[in-house]
Scaffold this motif. Structure first.
Motif, PDB file in Angstrom:
ATOM      1  N   THR A 317       0.831  -1.208   0.000  1.00  0.00           N
ATOM      2  CA  THR A 317       0.000   0.000   0.000  1.00  0.00           C
ATOM      3  C   THR A 317       0.861   1.252   0.000  1.00  0.00           C
ATOM      4  N   LEU A 318       1.928   1.259   0.783  1.00  0.00           N
ATOM      5  CA  LEU A 318       2.816   2.420   0.823  1.00  0.00           C
ATOM      6  C   LEU A 318       3.411   2.693  -0.551  1.00  0.00           C
ATOM      7  N   MET A 319       3.803   1.646  -1.246  1.00  0.00           N
ATOM      8  CA  MET A 319       4.371   1.816  -2.582  1.00  0.00           C
ATOM      9  C   MET A 319       3.335   2.367  -3.558  1.00  0.00           C
ATOM     10  N   GLN A 320       2.104   1.937  -3.417  1.00  0.00           N
ATOM     11  CA  GLN A 320       1.042   2.455  -4.283  1.00  0.00           C
ATOM     12  C   GLN A 320       0.842   3.952  -4.104  1.00  0.00           C
ATOM     13  N   HIS A 321       1.057   4.449  -2.869  1.00  0.00           N
ATOM     14  CA  HIS A 321       0.888   5.873  -2.568  1.00  0.00           C
ATOM     15  C   HIS A 321       2.189   6.660  -2.732  1.00  0.00           C
ATOM     16  N   GLY A 322       3.279   5.986  -3.093  1.00  0.00           N
ATOM     17  CA  GLY A 322       4.559   6.685  -3.237  1.00  0.00           C
ATOM     18  C   GLY A 322       5.148   7.148  -1.926  1.00  0.00           C
ATOM     19  N   VAL A 323       4.870   6.434  -0.837  1.00  0.00           N
ATOM     20  CA  VAL A 323       5.358   6.816   0.492  1.00  0.00           C
ATOM     21  C   VAL A 323       6.708   6.153   0.757  1.00  0.00           C
ATOM     22  N   PRO A 324       7.742   6.926   1.108  1.00  0.00           N
ATOM     23  CA  PRO A 324       9.030   6.309   1.455  1.00  0.00           C
ATOM     24  C   PRO A 324       8.897   5.449   2.708  1.00  0.00           C
ATOM     25  N   PHE A 325       9.635   4.357   2.751  1.00  0.00           N
ATOM     26  CA  PHE A 325       9.582   3.496   3.929  1.00  0.00           C
ATOM     27  C   PHE A 325      10.892   2.758   4.071  1.00  0.00           C
ATOM     28  N   GLN A 326      11.124   2.224   5.241  1.00  0.00           N
ATOM     29  CA  GLN A 326      12.223   1.297   5.466  1.00  0.00           C
ATOM     30  C   GLN A 326      11.752   0.207   6.411  1.00  0.00           C
ATOM     31  N   VAL A 327      12.354  -0.965   6.272  1.00  0.00           N
ATOM     32  CA  VAL A 327      11.972  -2.122   7.069  1.00  0.00           C
ATOM     33  C   VAL A 327      13.133  -2.497   7.974  1.00  0.00           C
ATOM     34  N   VAL A 328      12.838  -2.660   9.262  1.00  0.00           N
ATOM     35  CA  VAL A 328      13.848  -3.056  10.233  1.00  0.00           C
ATOM     36  C   VAL A 328      13.465  -4.435  10.775  1.00  0.00           C
ATOM     37  N   PRO A 329      14.190  -5.474  10.413  1.00  0.00           N
ATOM     38  CA  PRO A 329      13.852  -6.808  10.910  1.00  0.00           C
ATOM     39  C   PRO A 329      13.936  -6.877  12.434  1.00  0.00           C
ATOM     40  N   GLY A 330      13.149  -7.765  12.996  1.00  0.00           N
ATOM     41  CA  GLY A 330      13.206  -8.013  14.431  1.00  0.00           C
ATOM     42  C   GLY A 330      13.432  -9.493  14.687  1.00  0.00           C
ATOM     43  N   ILE A 331      13.800  -9.825  15.900  1.00  0.00           N
ATOM     44  CA  ILE A 331      13.929 -11.239  16.268  1.00  0.00           C
ATOM     45  C   ILE A 331      12.531 -11.833  16.342  1.00  0.00           C
ATOM     46  N   THR A 332      12.247 -12.783  15.472  1.00  0.00           N
ATOM     47  CA  THR A 332      10.922 -13.373  15.461  1.00  0.00           C
ATOM     48  C   THR A 332      10.705 -14.232  16.709  1.00  0.00           C
ATOM     49  N   ALA A 333       9.437 -14.439  17.048  1.00  0.00           N
ATOM     50  CA  ALA A 333       9.115 -15.163  18.276  1.00  0.00           C
ATOM     51  C   ALA A 333       9.740 -16.558  18.301  1.00  0.00           C
ATOM     52  N   ALA A 334       9.767 -17.220  17.162  1.00  0.00           N
ATOM     53  CA  ALA A 334      10.318 -18.575  17.137  1.00  0.00           C
ATOM     54  C   ALA A 334      11.755 -18.592  17.647  1.00  0.00           C
ATOM     55  N   ASN A 335      12.565 -17.632  17.221  1.00  0.00           N
ATOM     56  CA  ASN A 335      13.955 -17.590  17.663  1.00  0.00           C
ATOM     57  C   ASN A 335      14.080 -17.151  19.114  1.00  0.00           C
ATOM     58  N   GLY A 336      13.456 -16.021  19.438  1.00  0.00           N
ATOM     59  CA  GLY A 336      13.612 -15.462  20.778  1.00  0.00           C
ATOM     60  C   GLY A 336      12.981 -16.315  21.862  1.00  0.00           C
ATOM     61  N   VAL A 337      11.753 -16.731  21.643  1.00  0.00           N
ATOM     62  CA  VAL A 337      11.022 -17.478  22.674  1.00  0.00           C
ATOM     63  C   VAL A 337      11.639 -18.858  22.892  1.00  0.00           C
ATOM     64  N   SER A 338      11.990 -19.519  21.815  1.00  0.00           N
ATOM     65  CA  SER A 338      12.598 -20.849  21.977  1.00  0.00           C
ATOM     66  C   SER A 338      13.924 -20.756  22.728  1.00  0.00           C
ATOM     67  N   SER A 339      14.714 -19.720  22.429  1.00  0.00           N
ATOM     68  CA  SER A 339      15.995 -19.556  23.121  1.00  0.00           C
ATOM     69  C   SER A 339      15.795 -19.336  24.604  1.00  0.00           C
ATOM     70  N   TYR A 340      14.847 -18.471  24.971  1.00  0.00           N
ATOM     71  CA  TYR A 340      14.598 -18.178  26.382  1.00  0.00           C
ATOM     72  C   TYR A 340      13.938 -19.363  27.091  1.00  0.00           C
TER      73      TYR A 340
END
Length: 466
Positions: A317-340
């Protein structure tokens, strides 16, 4: 201030290091970073220095120290374990008016080596004037966590545009105002997110149009991780601190929300099963609308935006409106929760594959790929599967998975409210119901779950092993 902080250009200039051990090696590497011509003098040298000498990156003179060896040097470092030799180097260098540093002997130094934060061409030097080098390194570590690595790229691009800016703006004050506008706007974010070509074009556009830097809106699609704020990335934290408005989900932990800029507007769009505060399509449009108003919009999601986070739908949707954006990955629950929880997702003795599954589909049904989920020697991680847990267990058993297969459900993993129920497929749903587990929960099914008893390391304040 007992010493003047200065930066000396030593490119291709002779720098002499007396000593051949590990300490000398560290000093040599620092000099090489500044492109010095390094001469090491010592009867013997360590393996690291020997490798540099063989690669012809340094000169090596196998000899004991003598004053004549300092002739022509622009600076000298003494790094031997011989106090008398170090004192002699200091005395001779000062007689020749050559700056000298003697490691761990501030009284013999005419200059000290600072602790460095390098974002070349930006360099920050921290000095305790030789009194507390460990403290200086500690301060450096603090600054390292605050200063994005991309600041060096910002400085380099600013250097490229220096003459153009000077040609457009006649006075120092005008140039300062221009650069302040750039440093607080979206152009900098483009550089920091690796979009350097777009940043250069934006700077060219601004300068050619002879217009002020516009504070255009932008969307930051940020993964907030599984709950523990210490698991946030540096970039995530920086964007959280500079947003104008934060659009956030139910799965973002209170501890993570505490790190969002205090005066940012907060818009909750969390989803509970069959109870959506806003439909996804309206969330998509909301992000575009806010950005088009010139706002810096933080779209904060639990876990990772692209793993069951609908981040792909939002940026379409952002691309359709020409809105600049950036994506910052996060630690997904599978990795973080399983480790803890002390459960490795793969292990060469138990699981050579890992399968991520969402516990309900877009239309709310539970029509999963049971055959794929039932394969041996893998770990199955199920997001949002609490409501359908009984049916999931029944279907896996019906498709050939042993009723004795170890399984676990983790509630609010990585936080101090973490609770874990371990069982087998045959009685997992019953134990989870008895424990009154509440969303958000993650389900892990596989032989690796049996390792929790041995590998469990995280002890939340509220004891959570059931």
């Amino acid at each position: 201030m007992q010493a003047l902080p200065i930066f000396i250009k030593i490119t291709n200039r002779l720098c002499v290091v007396i000593g051949g051990g590990d300490v000398a090696s560290r000093k040599v590497n620092m000099l090489l970073k500044a492109n010095a011509a390094v001469l090491v003098i010592s009867p013997n040298i360590c393996h690291e220095l020997q490798a540099l000498a063989e690669a012809q990156k340094i000169q090596y003179m196998q000899a004991s120290y003598a004053a004549a060896q300092l002739q022509g040097a622009c600076l000298v470092i003494a790094a031997t374990d011989d106090a008398a030799a170090n004192a002699a180097v200091s005395r001779d260098a000062q007689a020749f008016n050559i700056p000298v540093n003697v490691v761990d002997s501030p009284g013999l130094c005419t200059f000290t080596m600072a602790s460095i934060v390098e974002r070349s061409p930006i360099v920050i030097a921290i000095s305790s004037e030789g009194n507390a080098p460990v403290l200086a390194r500690y301060i450096r570590t603090k600054i390292e966590t605050m200063l994005p690595t991309g600041y060096g790229r910002i400085a380099a691009i600013a250097g490229e545009f220096r003459d153009k800016v000077k040609a457009k703006f006649a006075t120092t004050q005008e140039r300062r105002i221009f650069w302040e506008g750039v440093l607080q706007g979206p152009i900098i974010e483009r550089i920091l997110s690796g979009q350097e070509a777009a940043a250069r074009k934006a700077l060219d556009d601004v300068l050619s149009e002879k217009a002020e830097v516009k504070n255009r809106g932008e969307v930051y699609l940020v993964g907030g991780g599984p709950g523990d704020p210490d698991l946030l990335t540096f970039r995530a934290l920086r964007l959280m601190q500079q947003c104008d408005v934060c659009v956030y989900d139910k799965l973002v932990s209170p501890e993570v929300m505490e790190l969002v800029r205090r005066d940012a507007d907060l818009i909750y769009v969390g989803k509970v099963r069959d109870q959506h505060t806003l439909p996804q399509e309206e969330i998509n449009e909301l992000l575009a609308k806010l950005a088009l108003q010139g706002k810096r919009v933080l779209r904060l999601k639990g876990g990772d935006p692209f793993i069951f986070g609908r981040g792909g739908e939002e940026i379409e949707t952002l691309m359709q409106h020409g809105v600049p954006f950036q994506v910052v990955p996060g630690i997904t629950a599978a990795n973080g929760v399983s480790s803890y929880a002390g459960i490795p997702l793969t292990h060469r003795d138990y699981a050579q594959a890992c399968l991520f599954i969402t516990g309900h589909l877009k239309d709310g049904t539970l029509d999963l790929d049971w055959v794929a989920m039932s394969r041996p020697r893998q770990t199955v991680v199920i997001y949002m599967g609490l409501v359908g847990l009984t049916q999931i267990c029944q279907q896996l058993i019906a498709h050939g998975v042993s009723p004795d297969m170890p399984a676990a459900v983790i509630q609010q993993g990585t936080t101090q409210r973490q609770r874990v129920v371990t069982a087998t497929l045959s009685d997992l749903a019953e134990k989870v119901t008895a424990a009154e587990m509440k969303a958000p929960c993650l389900t892990i099914i596989g032989e690796v779950v049996q390792l929790r008893e041995k590998l469990n390391w995280f002890e939340p304040n509220a004891k959570g092993h059931l």
